[in-house]
Design a protein around this motif. Structure first.
Motif, mmCIF file in Angstrom:
data_model
loop_
_atom_site.group_PDB
_atom_site.id
_atom_site.type_symbol
_atom_site.label_atom_id
_atom_site.label_comp_id
_atom_site.label_asym_id
_atom_site.label_seq_id
_atom_site.Cartn_x
_atom_site.Cartn_y
_atom_site.Cartn_z
ATOM 1 N N GLN A 70 0.650 -1.305 -0.035
ATOM 2 C CA GLN A 70 -0.020 0.031 -0.020
ATOM 3 C C GLN A 70 0.882 1.344 -0.035
ATOM 4 O O GLN A 70 0.549 2.081 -0.670
ATOM 5 C CB GLN A 70 -0.985 0.182 1.287
ATOM 6 C CG GLN A 70 -1.876 1.330 1.260
ATOM 7 C CD GLN A 70 -2.801 1.256 2.411
ATOM 8 O OE1 GLN A 70 -2.728 -0.051 3.077
ATOM 9 N NE2 GLN A 70 -3.692 2.223 2.608
ATOM 10 N N PHE A 71 1.904 1.318 0.887
ATOM 11 C CA PHE A 71 2.632 2.483 0.780
ATOM 12 C C PHE A 71 3.756 2.508 -0.369
ATOM 13 O O PHE A 71 3.980 3.777 -0.946
ATOM 14 C CB PHE A 71 3.618 2.528 2.313
ATOM 15 C CG PHE A 71 2.855 2.769 3.167
ATOM 16 C CD1 PHE A 71 2.259 3.777 3.728
ATOM 17 C CD2 PHE A 71 2.576 1.608 4.481
ATOM 18 C CE1 PHE A 71 1.354 3.946 4.858
ATOM 19 C CE2 PHE A 71 1.862 1.714 5.686
ATOM 20 C CZ PHE A 71 1.230 2.971 5.700
ATOM 21 N N ALA A 78 2.203 8.900 -6.070
ATOM 22 C CA ALA A 78 2.718 10.190 -5.905
ATOM 23 C C ALA A 78 3.963 10.840 -6.524
ATOM 24 O O ALA A 78 3.822 11.984 -7.261
ATOM 25 C CB ALA A 78 2.967 10.414 -4.372
ATOM 26 N N SER A 79 4.707 10.001 -6.986
ATOM 27 C CA SER A 79 5.826 10.506 -7.766
ATOM 28 C C SER A 79 5.617 10.523 -9.123
ATOM 29 O O SER A 79 5.792 11.541 -9.738
ATOM 30 C CB SER A 79 7.066 9.290 -7.831
ATOM 31 O OG SER A 79 7.334 8.980 -6.464
ATOM 32 N N CYS A 80 4.676 9.768 -9.597
ATOM 33 C CA CYS A 80 4.144 9.904 -11.106
ATOM 34 C C CYS A 80 3.140 11.136 -11.043
ATOM 35 O O CYS A 80 3.167 11.696 -12.377
ATOM 36 C CB CYS A 80 3.271 8.669 -11.339
ATOM 37 S SG CYS A 80 4.468 7.227 -11.544
ATOM 38 N N ALA A 81 2.638 11.667 -10.183
ATOM 39 C CA ALA A 81 1.827 12.797 -10.504
ATOM 40 C C ALA A 81 2.631 14.189 -9.904
ATOM 41 O O ALA A 81 2.397 15.072 -10.650
ATOM 42 C CB ALA A 81 0.545 12.648 -9.427
ATOM 43 N N PHE A 102 8.163 24.813 -4.694
ATOM 44 C CA PHE A 102 8.896 23.767 -3.869
ATOM 45 C C PHE A 102 8.298 23.263 -2.462
ATOM 46 O O PHE A 102 8.144 22.290 -2.217
ATOM 47 C CB PHE A 102 10.208 23.924 -3.857
ATOM 48 C CG PHE A 102 11.098 23.056 -3.162
ATOM 49 C CD1 PHE A 102 11.559 21.907 -3.683
ATOM 50 C CD2 PHE A 102 11.511 23.319 -1.834
ATOM 51 C CE1 PHE A 102 12.247 20.910 -3.316
ATOM 52 C CE2 PHE A 102 12.388 22.202 -1.223
ATOM 53 C CZ PHE A 102 12.804 21.090 -1.924
ATOM 54 N N VAL A 103 7.857 24.475 -1.915
ATOM 55 C CA VAL A 103 7.526 24.535 -0.490
ATOM 56 C C VAL A 103 6.115 23.797 -0.547
ATOM 57 O O VAL A 103 5.805 22.910 0.371
ATOM 58 C CB VAL A 103 7.581 25.641 0.314
ATOM 59 C CG1 VAL A 103 7.122 25.368 1.815
ATOM 60 C CG2 VAL A 103 9.143 25.981 0.443
ATOM 61 N N ALA A 104 5.337 24.349 -1.353
ATOM 62 C CA ALA A 104 3.955 23.914 -1.384
ATOM 63 C C ALA A 104 3.855 22.434 -1.857
ATOM 64 O O ALA A 104 3.096 21.484 -1.508
ATOM 65 C CB ALA A 104 3.288 24.693 -2.235
ATOM 66 N N GLY A 105 4.909 22.119 -2.984
ATOM 67 C CA GLY A 105 4.769 20.715 -3.352
ATOM 68 C C GLY A 105 5.191 19.817 -2.198
ATOM 69 O O GLY A 105 4.552 18.760 -2.372
ATOM 70 N N GLY A 106 6.037 20.023 -1.503
ATOM 71 C CA GLY A 106 6.410 19.108 -0.230
ATOM 72 C C GLY A 106 5.522 19.003 0.723
ATOM 73 O O GLY A 106 4.816 18.063 1.271
ATOM 74 N N GLY A 107 4.515 20.220 0.815
ATOM 75 C CA GLY A 107 3.546 20.178 1.934
ATOM 76 C C GLY A 107 2.243 19.440 1.180
ATOM 77 O O GLY A 107 1.799 18.331 2.094
ATOM 78 N N LEU A 113 0.415 11.657 1.708
ATOM 79 C CA LEU A 113 0.769 10.347 2.215
ATOM 80 C C LEU A 113 0.342 10.214 3.484
ATOM 81 O O LEU A 113 -0.053 8.951 3.898
ATOM 82 C CB LEU A 113 2.280 10.668 2.556
ATOM 83 C CG LEU A 113 3.144 10.684 1.077
ATOM 84 C CD1 LEU A 113 4.820 10.658 1.386
ATOM 85 C CD2 LEU A 113 2.887 9.338 0.090
ATOM 86 N N VAL A 114 -0.066 11.497 4.429
ATOM 87 C CA VAL A 114 -0.685 11.129 5.445
ATOM 88 C C VAL A 114 -2.199 10.775 5.250
ATOM 89 O O VAL A 114 -2.666 9.703 6.097
ATOM 90 C CB VAL A 114 -0.856 12.740 6.121
ATOM 91 C CG1 VAL A 114 -1.746 12.725 7.577
ATOM 92 C CG2 VAL A 114 0.771 12.745 6.678
ATOM 93 N N ASP A 115 -2.935 11.116 4.198
ATOM 94 C CA ASP A 115 -4.052 10.943 4.082
ATOM 95 C C ASP A 115 -4.063 9.172 3.641
ATOM 96 O O ASP A 115 -4.956 8.684 3.964
ATOM 97 C CB ASP A 115 -4.673 11.488 2.701
ATOM 98 C CG ASP A 115 -6.138 10.961 2.283
ATOM 99 O OD1 ASP A 115 -6.787 10.792 3.033
ATOM 100 O OD2 ASP A 115 -6.362 10.993 0.881
ATOM 101 N N GLN A 116 -3.105 8.805 3.034
ATOM 102 C CA GLN A 116 -3.010 7.255 2.721
ATOM 103 C C GLN A 116 -2.703 6.687 3.761
ATOM 104 O O GLN A 116 -3.190 5.357 3.976
ATOM 105 C CB GLN A 116 -1.935 7.217 1.655
ATOM 106 C CG GLN A 116 -2.039 7.571 0.313
ATOM 107 C CD GLN A 116 -3.241 7.094 -0.514
ATOM 108 O OE1 GLN A 116 -3.581 5.760 -0.296
ATOM 109 N NE2 GLN A 116 -4.147 7.715 -0.899
ATOM 110 N N PHE A 117 -1.896 7.248 4.843
ATOM 111 C CA PHE A 117 -1.614 6.511 6.042
ATOM 112 C C PHE A 117 -2.846 6.036 6.891
ATOM 113 O O PHE A 117 -2.982 5.114 7.535
ATOM 114 C CB PHE A 117 -0.532 7.146 6.845
ATOM 115 C CG PHE A 117 -0.277 6.529 8.309
ATOM 116 C CD1 PHE A 117 0.708 5.649 8.291
ATOM 117 C CD2 PHE A 117 -0.659 7.070 9.369
ATOM 118 C CE1 PHE A 117 0.944 5.027 9.633
ATOM 119 C CE2 PHE A 117 -0.349 6.586 10.684
ATOM 120 C CZ PHE A 117 0.399 5.570 10.685
#
Length: 395
Positions: A70-71, A78-81, A102-107, A113-117
């Motif tokens: 799953q992860f 996420a990488s592909c998008a 760059f900062v917004a992309g990291g956020g 990823l938190v949503d998937q977790f």
């Protein structure tokens, strides 16, 4: 349908958080939030919302395939998008907005990823009814049989049985669970979900339908050409270096040509590096042979066949002319396997290695690919192929 609609609504709601993420990025980068600056950064907001929804859609497609955790699926989607969106923004924006992006992309990636977790899946509790082809499912790794004594009392998510040939002793049990609205699944359906193979066997009737997809072959062909052009700066020098090494070690031609069966049963000549070993066994291979095999460089000359249209980058492995059709239970299955272009790598190779020993298992994988071929499955095969090269799996 209702569950899917609720899921889409949930993801759209989560994506609505991304404008807040962009606002926080502006605050972190410039020390203050400005409505005017936020308006200038609208491409960042719009593209990252699309990236979030694209990652979710792609991850939903990956969930139907095994061999991907799953992860791992979440990071891949996420990488592909997010990575392509980041490259687009980097080429369009000025230096100050690039840092905000760059900062917004990291956020945004962290939000995804938190949503998937927090949406992890649990293992399903299914009762497998013996009889018919269910024995194939019970022999699948990860399936744990349950004792008959606890069948009547266990809380289950579904019933699995060979619906064409169920044993009479379990008819009461099946009817009992149906009264509680517990779904009943065919054993062949679960077999495909757990193994990503089409169920074949002497005691089951094989029914394979292939949907017509008029645009998919053209899109895939265009993708092959584009990927060939992009990879040329990397594959070209490797081909030259490998050819030079083979020539220095043995002299003479470095390529060999072999007749293979292509799409719709048409034959073509496939090229590959000529082996310079003294025999057919790997123990007689030279150091150059072993290096080329280990790094999969021996596959690179086939790019010429991809350019010509004989091969695709992804598809069933091309078979030699002496390939025995007795491996197929029905003659029509041979036509199904040749319904698409053969490929340099395929579903069977990335899941069970490039040296697939079981002909039946390889056939089950190939027919699965023909039936469920899609852009998401092709992308997953590319990822697993790169992963196998780096890990040495199937070498």
């Amino acid at each position: 349908m209702l569950d899917y609609t609720n899921a889409v609504g949930s993801k759209v709601l989560h994506a609505a958080v991304l404008p807040v993420v962009v606002g926080l990025a502006i605050k972190l980068v410039e020390g203050t939030f400005s409505i005017g600056r936020f308006a200038e950064a609208w491409p960042v907001t719009v593209l990252f919302v699309f990236a979030y929804l694209g990652a979710w859609s792609l991850n939903s497609a990956f969930e139907q395939y095994p061999f991907l955790g799953q992860f791992e699926a979440a990071f891949l989607s996420a990488s592909c998008a997010f990575v392509p969106v980041g490259l687009v923004l980097h080429s369009l924006l000025g230096p100050s907005l690039r840092m905000i992006a760059f900062v917004a992309g990291g956020g945004g990636l962290a939000v995804y990823l938190v949503d998937q977790f927090f949406h992890q899946f649990r293992d399903s509790r299914l009762v497998v009814i013996p009889g018919g082809v269910s024995y194939r499912l019970l022999a699948t790794p990860g399936v744990t049989p349950m004792k008959d004594a606890c069948l009547d009392s266990v809380d289950v998510d579904g019933i699995v049985a060979d619906l064409h040939s169920s044993q009479a002793a379990y008819h009461r049990l099946i009817a009992q669970y149906r009264l509680t609205e517990v779904p009943t699944h065919h054993a062949g359906y679960l077999y495909k979900l757990l193994t990503a193979r089409v169920l074949l066997g002497e005691d089951c009737r094989t029914e394979l339908t292939v949907d017509e997809r008029p645009y998919y072959p053209h899109v895939k062909r265009a993708s092959d050409i584009i990927l060939l052009a992009i990879s040329q700066p990397f594959t070209g020098p490797i081909l030259v270096a490998a050819s030079l090494m083979l020539w220095l070690e043995s002299g003479g031609p470095v390529l060999s040509w072999h007749e293979r069966i292509g799409r719709h049963g048409e034959t073509f000549r496939m090229t590959k590096f000529r082996s310079v070993g003294t025999g057919d066994g790997r123990e007689n291979a030279t150091s150059v042979d072993r290096l080329i095999q280990k790094l999969r460089i021996n596959e690179l000359p086939k790019l010429w066949n991809v350019l010509k249209g004989d091969l695709s980058l992804i598809g069933p492995r091309p078979k030699a002319l002496d390939f025995s059709p007795e491996l197929f239970e029905e003659e029509t299955l041979l036509e199904y396997r040749h319904y698409v272009r053969p490929g340099i790598t395929g579903w069977a190779q990335v899941t069970h290695g490039f040296a697939v020993d079981e002909a039946r298992r390889e056939l089950e994988h190939d027919l699965y690919y023909v039936k469920y071929r899609s852009a998401a499955l092709d992308l997953l095969i590319v990822y697993l192929a790169l992963k196998s090269v780096l890990s040495g799996f199937g070498a």
